[in-house]
Design a protein around this motif. Structure first.
Motif, mmCIF file in Angstrom:
data_model
loop_
_atom_site.group_PDB
_atom_site.id
_atom_site.type_symbol
_atom_site.label_atom_id
_atom_site.label_comp_id
_atom_site.label_asym_id
_atom_site.label_seq_id
_atom_site.Cartn_x
_atom_site.Cartn_y
_atom_site.Cartn_z
ATOM 1 N N UNK A 19 0.835 -1.205 0.000
ATOM 2 C CA UNK A 19 0.000 0.000 0.000
ATOM 3 C C UNK A 19 0.871 1.257 0.000
ATOM 4 N N UNK A 20 1.908 1.259 0.809
ATOM 5 C CA UNK A 20 2.780 2.419 0.888
ATOM 6 C C UNK A 20 3.484 2.662 -0.433
ATOM 7 N N UNK A 21 3.881 1.585 -1.117
ATOM 8 C CA UNK A 21 4.493 1.738 -2.437
ATOM 9 C C UNK A 21 3.519 2.416 -3.401
ATOM 10 N N UNK A 22 2.275 1.957 -3.425
ATOM 11 C CA UNK A 22 1.280 2.557 -4.323
ATOM 12 C C UNK A 22 1.022 4.014 -3.955
ATOM 13 N N UNK A 23 0.911 4.282 -2.659
ATOM 14 C CA UNK A 23 0.683 5.659 -2.222
ATOM 15 C C UNK A 23 1.871 6.543 -2.561
ATOM 16 N N UNK A 24 3.078 6.002 -2.457
ATOM 17 C CA UNK A 24 4.259 6.810 -2.757
ATOM 18 C C UNK A 24 4.253 7.262 -4.204
ATOM 19 N N UNK A 25 3.751 6.410 -5.096
ATOM 20 C CA UNK A 25 3.715 6.782 -6.508
ATOM 21 C C UNK A 25 2.630 7.821 -6.786
ATOM 22 N N UNK A 26 1.509 7.725 -6.097
ATOM 23 C CA UNK A 26 0.445 8.721 -6.266
ATOM 24 C C UNK A 26 0.851 10.060 -5.661
ATOM 25 N N UNK A 27 1.436 10.018 -4.469
ATOM 26 C CA UNK A 27 1.822 11.246 -3.778
ATOM 27 C C UNK A 27 2.962 11.962 -4.497
ATOM 28 N N UNK A 28 3.881 11.204 -5.069
ATOM 29 C CA UNK A 28 5.077 11.802 -5.685
ATOM 30 C C UNK A 28 4.865 12.225 -7.131
ATOM 31 N N UNK A 29 3.678 12.061 -7.645
ATOM 32 C CA UNK A 29 3.428 12.343 -9.068
ATOM 33 C C UNK A 29 3.880 13.751 -9.462
ATOM 34 N N UNK A 30 3.703 14.723 -8.563
ATOM 35 C CA UNK A 30 4.034 16.117 -8.890
ATOM 36 C C UNK A 30 5.357 16.568 -8.297
ATOM 37 N N UNK A 31 6.138 15.651 -7.709
ATOM 38 C CA UNK A 31 7.446 16.044 -7.201
ATOM 39 C C UNK A 31 8.370 16.389 -8.361
ATOM 40 N N UNK A 32 9.303 17.281 -8.097
ATOM 41 C CA UNK A 32 10.277 17.674 -9.114
ATOM 42 C C UNK A 32 11.674 17.707 -8.493
ATOM 43 N N UNK A 33 12.673 17.841 -9.336
ATOM 44 C CA UNK A 33 14.051 17.929 -8.864
ATOM 45 C C UNK A 33 14.186 19.107 -7.907
ATOM 46 N N UNK A 34 14.849 18.869 -6.793
ATOM 47 C CA UNK A 34 15.011 19.911 -5.786
ATOM 48 C C UNK A 34 14.059 19.768 -4.617
ATOM 49 N N UNK A 35 12.974 19.020 -4.803
ATOM 50 C CA UNK A 35 12.071 18.746 -3.688
ATOM 51 C C UNK A 35 12.782 17.843 -2.682
#
Length: 247
Positions: free
Chosen positions: A94-110
């Motif tokens: 579950x955490x793996x799936x959530x990590x991909x949904x949550x990180x969708x808008x992360x960018x370099x420098x975050x």
């Protein structure tokens, strides 16, 4: 209920191994399961095993059971509604799936903060998601004298670049309990989300996600007498705004 009556609810505790009653100390493997849970699982699989959404009695029963299970999990965690409960194969998946949904808008420098008191299931997924997005992972240290989280060091890592803090409620190694409410307050002050691993806390103490104000909280039903199942609570605004990693 006395101890003997309590033990009788668990078939595993009533067996004899080499002439003795066994004592189970396998925390990572989860708790043993009472007969009430075994009976409920057998009854469902024996009479109603079905997918959701079908136009027949066993599917209706499955929909009802799922709704009741979500409500039970919401009650356990004091979530505002059962719609804020997500089930999965286990906490790690579950955490793996959530990590991909949550990180969708992360960018370099975050920046992402994890701690070295955490089980790797609440570290590796965020490390991989950050690597995919070019984000930086920072690790909050513990005080070696008492194995508590070094709050001064944690606070020094926070900045406007911090997107998420992943932290355990209770360490699976030492049993140290973190001040989640304070961690959430500090993280929210810089605009970061907080993902709490309560796998080793939920079996022992009451969890109140509304009082904590955390964005997500994960636990595992098999740690408190249930089937091998992962549970995640999420704030409604996040769950409704995310695009699922997979369906």
């Amino acid at each position: 209920m006395n101890l003997t009556q309590l033990r009788r609810q668990f078939p595993a505790l009533m067996q004899q191994v080499a002439g003795q009653s066994p004592i189970f100390l396998d925390g990572p493997g989860g708790s043993q399961v009472p007969q009430s849970v075994l009976s409920a699982m057998t009854a469902y699989l024996g009479y109603y095993n079905s997918n959701l959404g079908g136009a027949f009695f066993s599917s209706d029963k499955t929909v009802e059971l799922m709704a009741n299970a979500r409500q039970a999990a919401a009650d356990l965690l004091n979530a505002p509604s059962k719609e804020q409960i997500v089930f999965g194969a286990n906490m790690t998946s579950l955490t793996f799936s959530f990590s991909r949904a949550i990180s969708r808008d992360w960018t370099a420098g975050d920046e992402i903060i994890v701690t070295n008191a955490d089980h790797y299931s609440n570290v590796s997924s965020w490390q991989q998601a950050a690597e995919d997005k070019g984000a930086t992972v920072k690790t909050a240290l513990i005080n070696e004298a008492d194995c508590s989280l070094d709050m001064a060091h944690f606070e020094s890592l926070l900045s406007s670049k911090t997107k998420l803090v992943a932290v355990t409620y209770a360490s699976n190694t030492t049993g140290s309990i973190n001040d989640i409410k304070r961690i959430v307050e500090l993280a929210h002050a810089v605009g970061a989300l907080v993902y709490v691993d309560a796998v080793h806390y939920a079996p022992h103490e009451l969890v109140d996600v509304q009082a904590l104000d955390c964005d997500f909280l994960a636990c595992s039903a098999y740690k408190f007498f249930g089937p091998h199942l992962g549970i995640v609570y999420g704030k409604r605004e996040h769950l409704e705004g995310f695009t699922p990693y997979k369906v």
